[in-house]
Design a protein around this motif. Structure first.
Motif, short mmCIF file in Angstrom:
data_model
loop_
_atom_site.label_atom_id
_atom_site.label_comp_id
_atom_site.label_asym_id
_atom_site.label_seq_id
_atom_site.Cartn_x
_atom_site.Cartn_y
_atom_site.Cartn_z
N ALA A 60 0.95 -1.19 0.18
CA ALA A 60 -0.20 -0.05 0.11
C ALA A 60 0.78 1.20 0.15
O ALA A 60 0.62 2.31 -0.69
N ARG A 61 2.10 1.28 0.74
CA ARG A 61 2.95 2.53 0.82
C ARG A 61 3.51 2.67 -0.58
O ARG A 61 3.66 3.75 -0.98
N GLN A 62 4.00 1.50 -1.08
CA GLN A 62 4.50 1.86 -2.52
C GLN A 62 3.54 2.18 -3.62
O GLN A 62 3.91 2.98 -4.46
N GLY A 63 2.43 2.01 -3.48
CA GLY A 63 1.28 2.29 -4.26
C GLY A 63 0.89 3.93 -4.07
O GLY A 63 0.97 4.71 -5.02
N VAL A 64 0.97 4.30 -2.90
CA VAL A 64 0.68 5.55 -2.63
C VAL A 64 2.21 6.34 -3.08
O VAL A 64 1.67 7.49 -3.78
#
Length: 140
Positions: A60-64
């Motif tokens: 999720a952090r990579q996507g954000v």
């Protein structure tokens, strides 16, 4: 003579007690082995759950981070999270990534999936999300 008789009596009593307890150690071992294995499997399952949770959070952090860059879209963030999961997400089964909840000012990526379990039929779901403001040009 009297001392010999008392020693024989004591020995017989001791051997009698030992014969009554014969086989009890194997029963104790069997019970303790089951309890020990249950504790070990529980510890492993807890570790698998927390690992899957961290993998989903990292995706999720990579996507954000990919979706919040200047001139990037929500789709870029979702694609980056899916790429991360395809590389490192073996412990998150059936993962789905969405950008629901995003707005023009903020991007939000949510990762959902099931945790790999040791017991067939047992399922644990993991849901992690990350959000951050979208980068944009502003004038002073």
């Amino acid at each position: 003579m009297r001392q010999t008789f008392s020693l024989l009596t004591k020995c017989r009593r001791r051997t009698g007690r030992l014969q009554e307890d014969r086989g009890f150690a194997s029963v104790e071992f069997a019970v303790l082995a089951v309890v020990t294995l249950a504790l070990v499997f529980t510890a492993i399952q807890v570790g698998l759950y927390y690992h899957a949770r961290k993998v989903a959070q990292s995706a999720a952090r990579q996507g954000v981070e990919a979706g919040r860059q200047f001139s990037a879209s929500e789709g870029d963030g979702v694609a980056q999270a899916q790429t991360f999961l395809s590389r490192f997400g073996g412990s998150v089964r059936g993962a789905s990534v969405s950008s629901s909840g995003s707005s023009a000012q903020e991007i939000r990526i949510t990762v959902r999936g099931n945790v790999a379990t040791l017991v067939p039929g047992l399922t644990f779901e993991v849901v992690q999300h990350a959000s951050a403001p979208v980068e944009r040009w502003s004038t002073p």
